[in-house]
Scaffold this motif. Sequence first.
Motif, PDB file in Angstrom:
ATOM      1  N   PHE A 186       0.858  -1.189   0.000  1.00 53.50           N
ATOM      2  CA  PHE A 186       0.000   0.000   0.000  1.00 53.50           C
ATOM      3  C   PHE A 186       0.891   1.235   0.000  1.00 53.50           C
ATOM      4  CE2 PHE A 186      -2.276   3.127   2.853  1.00 53.50           C
ATOM      5  CZ  PHE A 186      -3.120   3.610   1.870  1.00 53.50           C
ATOM      6  N   VAL A 187       0.675   2.122  -0.979  1.00 52.24           N
ATOM      7  CA  VAL A 187       1.461   3.357  -1.092  1.00 52.24           C
ATOM      8  C   VAL A 187       0.503   4.536  -1.018  1.00 52.24           C
ATOM      9  CG1 VAL A 187       3.172   4.627  -2.423  1.00 52.24           C
ATOM     10  CG2 VAL A 187       3.095   2.126  -2.561  1.00 52.24           C
ATOM     11  N   HIS A 188       0.755   5.427  -0.085  1.00 54.86           N
ATOM     12  CA  HIS A 188      -0.174   6.516   0.210  1.00 54.86           C
ATOM     13  C   HIS A 188       0.496   7.872  -0.041  1.00 54.86           C
ATOM     14  CE1 HIS A 188      -2.139   9.345   3.158  1.00 54.86           C
ATOM     15  NE2 HIS A 188      -3.191   8.850   2.552  1.00 54.86           N
ATOM     16  N   TYR A 189      -0.134   8.693  -0.894  1.00 60.04           N
ATOM     17  CA  TYR A 189       0.373  10.038  -1.205  1.00 60.04           C
ATOM     18  C   TYR A 189      -0.588  11.096  -0.677  1.00 60.04           C
ATOM     19  CZ  TYR A 189       3.604   7.818  -4.509  1.00 60.04           C
ATOM     20  OH  TYR A 189       4.593   7.060  -5.082  1.00 60.04           O
ATOM     21  N   SER A 190      -0.032  12.241  -0.256  1.00 55.14           N
ATOM     22  CA  SER A 190      -0.853  13.303   0.336  1.00 55.14           C
ATOM     23  C   SER A 190      -0.631  14.678  -0.259  1.00 55.14           C
ATOM     24  CB  SER A 190      -0.574  13.390   1.851  1.00 55.14           C
ATOM     25  OG  SER A 190      -0.966  12.210   2.507  1.00 55.14           O
ATOM     26  N   ASP A 191       0.154  14.782  -1.321  1.00 55.01           N
ATOM     27  CA  ASP A 191       0.492  16.107  -1.863  1.00 55.01           C
ATOM     28  C   ASP A 191      -0.717  16.953  -2.240  1.00 55.01           C
ATOM     29  OD1 ASP A 191       3.743  15.913  -2.652  1.00 55.01           O
ATOM     30  OD2 ASP A 191       2.654  14.041  -2.431  1.00 55.01           O
ATOM     31  N   PRO A 192      -1.833  16.394  -2.723  1.00 54.36           N
ATOM     32  CA  PRO A 192      -2.983  17.235  -3.068  1.00 54.36           C
ATOM     33  C   PRO A 192      -3.596  17.985  -1.881  1.00 54.36           C
ATOM     34  CG  PRO A 192      -3.141  15.137  -4.183  1.00 54.36           C
ATOM     35  CD  PRO A 192      -2.038  15.001  -3.184  1.00 54.36           C
ATOM     36  N   HIS A 193      -3.145  17.682  -0.655  1.00 50.61           N
ATOM     37  CA  HIS A 193      -3.654  18.423   0.506  1.00 50.61           C
ATOM     38  C   HIS A 193      -3.339  19.914   0.400  1.00 50.61           C
ATOM     39  CE1 HIS A 193      -5.580  16.143   3.691  1.00 50.61           C
ATOM     40  NE2 HIS A 193      -4.870  15.092   3.344  1.00 50.61           N
ATOM     41  N   SER A 194      -2.267  20.250  -0.284  1.00 51.05           N
ATOM     42  CA  SER A 194      -1.843  21.655  -0.400  1.00 51.05           C
ATOM     43  C   SER A 194      -1.778  22.051  -1.869  1.00 51.05           C
ATOM     44  CB  SER A 194      -0.461  21.859   0.231  1.00 51.05           C
ATOM     45  OG  SER A 194      -0.512  21.704   1.617  1.00 51.05           O
ATOM     46  N   PRO A 195      -1.924  23.350  -2.173  1.00 51.95           N
ATOM     47  CA  PRO A 195      -1.784  23.794  -3.566  1.00 51.95           C
ATOM     48  C   PRO A 195      -0.409  23.405  -4.099  1.00 51.95           C
ATOM     49  CG  PRO A 195      -2.709  25.544  -2.214  1.00 51.95           C
ATOM     50  CD  PRO A 195      -2.252  24.466  -1.269  1.00 51.95           C
ATOM     51  N   TYR A 196      -0.377  22.939  -5.344  1.00 50.38           N
ATOM     52  CA  TYR A 196       0.892  22.485  -5.908  1.00 50.38           C
ATOM     53  C   TYR A 196       1.833  23.656  -6.180  1.00 50.38           C
ATOM     54  CZ  TYR A 196       4.477  20.719  -8.958  1.00 50.38           C
ATOM     55  OH  TYR A 196       5.704  20.422  -9.491  1.00 50.38           O
ATOM     56  N   CYS A 197       3.103  23.445  -5.894  1.00 48.75           N
ATOM     57  CA  CYS A 197       4.156  24.376  -6.305  1.00 48.75           C
ATOM     58  C   CYS A 197       5.425  23.561  -6.475  1.00 48.75           C
ATOM     59  CB  CYS A 197       4.353  25.482  -5.270  1.00 48.75           C
ATOM     60  SG  CYS A 197       5.001  24.888  -3.703  1.00 48.75           S
TER      61      CYS A 197
END
Length: 241
Positions: A186-197
């Motif tokens: 299981f691989v979990h990503y969370s980057d969309p929690h904040s506006p991308y830059c």
Amino acid sequence: MKLSYFRKENYLKYRFPLLIFILLLCSCSRSPKHYNIIFISLDTTRGDYIDTGGIGGSKAFTPLLKSFSSKAIVFDRAYSAIPQTLPSHLAMFTTYYPNELGVLSNEYKYDGRYKTLPEIFKENNYRTAGIISLGTLASTTGFNRGFDIYQEKLNRKSVFFTPAETVTRKALETLHQIQNNPFFMFVHYSDPHSPYCPPSAKGKLNMYLDGKLISSIDAYSGAILREQIPLENGSHTLEFK
């Protein structure tokens, strides 16, 4: 391997506030046939912002996911049981609703009343590994049940989530550890929690309590203040600059 696991009535009840990819990788063993499984979730990712090449388009440009989708089965009408990370993931890993699981928000702890996917795979002689990018899926929540390897402390103390490049690097390292056996990862990503830059971008944010600097963080990395600061009775001022 036979899994009499998924409840039929739950197949179409998830409208994800996150995006799920499940990769089935056939191992070299012949009889019986085992499949290696990589389960990837993009936390807080809306389906209408992902371009899978389906009807209606999307609000974001995601060419790699579009290319992946062209060779995959895409379910564009799926529903989430709840818009919070812990109970939503538990619902997917057990096929039960949050009220049945006894977990209604991220602050709850799962008591293990129903088996999870990692537990079932482990019982069937699979190696199991989890790469976790967000504290709301920490082992203290009970979500780590059934995992042989649980990589959860990948981020700095002052950062809310672990960025994708770190998660991917750790996932590839873990893959090398378990690839000689049938595995579930299981691989979990969370980057969309904040506006991308871009990763090089800096958004310095200072926090002051009664005029005293208590934290200097990068706003682009989703940073939060985790320390507990004792206060005396009376009036206090918290400033963000």
